[in-house]
Design an enzyme around this catalytic site. Structure first.
Site, PDB file in Angstrom:
ATOM      1  N   PRO A 199       0.827  -1.214   0.000  1.00  0.00           N
ATOM      2  CA  PRO A 199       0.000   0.000   0.000  1.00  0.00           C
ATOM      3  C   PRO A 199       0.856   1.257   0.000  1.00  0.00           C
ATOM      4  O   PRO A 199       2.046   1.214   0.313  1.00  0.00           O
ATOM      5  CB  PRO A 199      -0.808  -0.131   1.310  1.00  0.00           C
ATOM      6  CG  PRO A 199      -0.696  -1.556   1.718  1.00  0.00           C
ATOM      7  CD  PRO A 199       0.612  -2.048   1.200  1.00  0.00           C
ATOM      8  N   THR A 202       4.118   2.771   2.786  1.00  0.00           N
ATOM      9  CA  THR A 202       4.699   1.709   3.614  1.00  0.00           C
ATOM     10  C   THR A 202       6.216   1.675   3.559  1.00  0.00           C
ATOM     11  O   THR A 202       6.833   0.833   4.217  1.00  0.00           O
ATOM     12  CB  THR A 202       4.138   0.337   3.189  1.00  0.00           C
ATOM     13  OG1 THR A 202       4.268   0.175   1.776  1.00  0.00           O
ATOM     14  CG2 THR A 202       2.686   0.202   3.576  1.00  0.00           C
ATOM     15  N   THR A 205      10.039   3.093  -1.300  1.00  0.00           N
ATOM     16  CA  THR A 205      11.144   3.912  -1.809  1.00  0.00           C
ATOM     17  C   THR A 205      12.291   3.973  -0.811  1.00  0.00           C
ATOM     18  O   THR A 205      13.467   3.866  -1.188  1.00  0.00           O
ATOM     19  CB  THR A 205      10.639   5.333  -2.129  1.00  0.00           C
ATOM     20  OG1 THR A 205       9.573   5.247  -3.073  1.00  0.00           O
ATOM     21  CG2 THR A 205      11.759   6.186  -2.694  1.00  0.00           C
ATOM     22  N   GLU A 421     -24.988  10.375  17.373  1.00  0.00           N
ATOM     23  CA  GLU A 421     -23.713   9.734  17.711  1.00  0.00           C
ATOM     24  C   GLU A 421     -23.867   8.779  18.891  1.00  0.00           C
ATOM     25  O   GLU A 421     -23.216   7.731  18.934  1.00  0.00           O
ATOM     26  CB  GLU A 421     -22.655  10.792  18.007  1.00  0.00           C
ATOM     27  CG  GLU A 421     -22.376  11.771  16.879  1.00  0.00           C
ATOM     28  CD  GLU A 421     -22.020  11.088  15.578  1.00  0.00           C
ATOM     29  OE1 GLU A 421     -21.443   9.985  15.609  1.00  0.00           O
ATOM     30  OE2 GLU A 421     -22.317  11.652  14.502  1.00  0.00           O
TER      31      GLU A 421
END
Length: 629
Positions: A199, A202, A205, A421
């Site tokens: 993903p 993470t 690179t 809520e």
């Protein structure tokens, strides 16, 4: 200043084009100065008075010379008797041909637009053919890969955390670049390519840079989108040039980020197979086959979508290894936080394990953002270090969005949001296998008027049917609470996102996950990315809709029963939200147990209340769920 020949040639070329354009512009826009003119009637009066000695005609201008050595100009007029009058009074008449530009100047002026177009076309053709030179080629056909020398690569495996398995997989590559004979003496072949899959955020690179930093070799970096241009053949030329440069600097690493931009499966669309992208990937495949692994050039690529890459690109001999760089588990998140906390002054009360436990599903980039946001929050209040409270606020900001203090709700809307809520929270706390409530707030955040945040007790890999139905049940808790308090006619649009997410969950249960008894374990979902959806019979579509509706109705009724049974808890929780605006886990536990909610000041000094009971857990991250009005 030193300028290479290619760059100098480009400058001279564009200076010539600019000069030509300026010359043409000046010619067509510049107006000649208007000379002072005398009246035609004055001229005729002087002619009849025998004062005129000579007239020199040039175009429509008459240069008049008097016998008294005076000179003036007059516009010529259409007078049929003018010449007779001049001859009658002995005026010498002479006509001079106007000055005309040379043939070359006339040619430039008449064809300036065409010359510019031809010059620009020649320039682009030279660029496409690699005719210009300079750093990185300076031409369309030259590679745009940036070379990072050994002294600029300071990242090592010590800077990478939260992905021990991936580090173990790729650490061998650094050893191979250092001592290839060690691995080839038994007949093994050095891998040509490594594909990092995972993903966004993470650390793919960073991992590639760490490999080059450990091996101390040159590191070329380029994005997959940098290969493809609108001109056919440019991408293939750049691929050739990149591999040629890499061979000159071997041993080295070439890192292609977002390779799916150029490496998608061929033949999947409605276009033919001669487009620029397909020519580029064909050249990439040929180059990866064309260089020997003894050259010491290793290709590392990164992607978020390995499933859409061309199969020929993934076969052994090209990308020999696929290394998954997944979301970190709780232990990995703590390690990542420890790496980033070194960059900021941390207060003694900072306990990163609690932040790691409260951030399931966060990537390395998300965790770095938590530290950065906490540092900014601390700096805003002129603190000398980053405290645990700053980290908690930063985590809440990323999880739930920034608070909108400037948005003021009236009492009626605020009360309705509180019940909405509270309905989510009461149902979520009452159904089995549901994630516990982390925080409930009626403070507007982002686009939501209020928010109920659930965080899992532990990292998990999958969800059971019971848990999915409990999630659907809690999603409808807010709407049902509005119905109970305001009646059917008083329901607001605040549940639109809840309904959308509940319907999507129910449909996935039926069509994708095989959790419907009527339809069985079959996949009825459309394949992602397909251009032509598959056709289902009307009866199957009707059955799917019936099953989805049955799941929704069943859980809607269950949530209604829970809230009617626990109506007193619903009222108490809504009142607590009206009083405090935000309630945390300790207050929620009190309210669910029938006790009044504690004032936050009574327990704020307890630092952090952990939602994770087992601190030794490991596993894959799971995104936090949220319900918002």
């Amino acid at each position: 200043m030193k300028i290479d020949r290619g760059k100098n040639g480009n400058i001279l070329f564009w200076l010539a084009i600019a000069g030509l354009l300026f010359f043409g512009f000046q010619h067509f826009t510049q107006q000649a100065p208007i000379p002072s003119m005398e009246a035609y009637s004055a001229l005729m009066a002087d002619v009849r008075s025998d004062k005129i000695r000579k007239i020199d005609k040039q175009d429509h201008i008459l240069n008049v010379f008097t016998k008294g050595s005076e000179e003036y100009k007059v516009y010529a007029m259409s007078d049929p008797h003018f010449m007779d009058d001049l001859l009658a009074h002995g005026v010498v008449v002479k006509e001079t041909e106007p000055e005309r530009p040379s043939f070359f100047v006339q040619f430039l002026i008449g064809n300036a637009g065409m010359i510019v177009l031809i010059a620009v076309w020649i320039f682009f053709m030279r660029k496409m053919q690699g005719g210009a030179s300079g750093p990185n080629g300076g031409a369309f056909g030259k590679s745009k890969a940036r070379l990072l020398e050994e002294d600029k690569l300071k990242a090592t495996f010590a800077d990478v955390a939260g992905c021990e398995e991936a580090i173990e997989e790729v650490s061998e590559v650094a050893d191979i670049l250092k001592d290839p004979a060690k691995y080839t003496r038994l007949g093994g072949k050095v891998p040509r390519g490594i594909l990092l899959v995972g993903p966004p955020g993470t650390g793919k690179t960073l991992l590639a840079r760490a490999i080059a930093g450990e091996a101390k070799v040159p590191f070329y970096v380029i994005s997959g989108s940098a290969f493809v241009e609108m001109f056919v053949g440019v991408g293939a030329s750049r691929v050739r040039d990149m591999f040629e440069e890499a061979r000159k600097n071997a041993p080295c690493i070439v890192f292609i980020d977002e390779i799916d931009a150029v490496g998608k499966q061929r033949g999947g669309g409605v276009q033919g197979g001669n487009d620029e992208r397909e020519q580029t990937i064909n050249q990439l495949l040929a180059e990866m086959d064309g260089f020997e692994n003894e050259t010491g050039v290793i290709i590392i690529a990164a992607t978020n979508r390995a499933d859409i890459l061309d199969k020929a690109l993934l076969r052994p001999g090209r990308f020999d290894r696929q290394v998954t760089v997944g979301l970190p588990d709780v232990k990995g998140r703590e390690q990542i936080l420890n790496v980033h906390i070194k960059k900021v002054p941390a207060a003694p009360d900072v306990q990163l394990k609690y932040i790691a436990q409260g951030t399931p599903g966060f990537s390395g980039a998300d965790l770095a953002n938590v530290i950065n946001e906490a540092a900014l929050l601390a700096a805003r209040t002129n603190k000398q270090n980053v405290s645990m409270a700053d980290l908690e606020k930063a985590k809440d900001k990323i999880l739930m969005g920034a608070e909108r203090h400037t948005m003021i709700m009236d009492e009626k809307e605020k009360k309705n949001t509180a019940y909405h809520e509270a309905g989510h929270c009461v149902v979520g706390q009452s159904v089995p296998e549901h994630d516990p409530t982390y925080k409930v707030s009626i403070m507007p955040r982002g686009r939501a008027l209020g928010i109920t945040m659930f965080l899992p007790e532990r990292d998990s890999y999958s969800a059971s049917k019971q848990k999915l139905e409990s999630m659907i049940c809690s999603l409808y808790g807010g709407r049902i609470a509005e119905v109970i308090i305001n009646g059917e006619d008083g329901v607001t649009t605040g549940a639109s996102n809840d309904i959308e997410r509940a319907t999507e969950l129910a449909r996935n249960m039926v069509t994708k996950w095989g959790l419907s008894k009527e339809l069985g374990p079959l996949n009825y979902a459309e394949k992602e990315g397909t251009m032509f959806p598959s056709k289902m019979s009307p009866s199957t579509e009707a059955t799917i809709e019936e099953e989805v509706r049955a799941i929704i109705d069943r859980n809607y009724a269950r949530a209604t029963e829970i809230l009617k049974t626990k109506i007193l808890i619903l009222h108490n929780m809504a009142n607590a939200l009206m009083k405090y605006e935000t309630i945390d886990k300790g207050q929620i536990d009190d309210l669910m147990a029938g006790r009044p909610a504690q004032d936050p000041e009574d327990w704020v000094d307890k630092k952090v209340i952990s939602l994770v009971k087992d601190e030794s857990i490991v596993g894959n991250g799971k995104p936090a769920s949220e319900n918002g009005a």
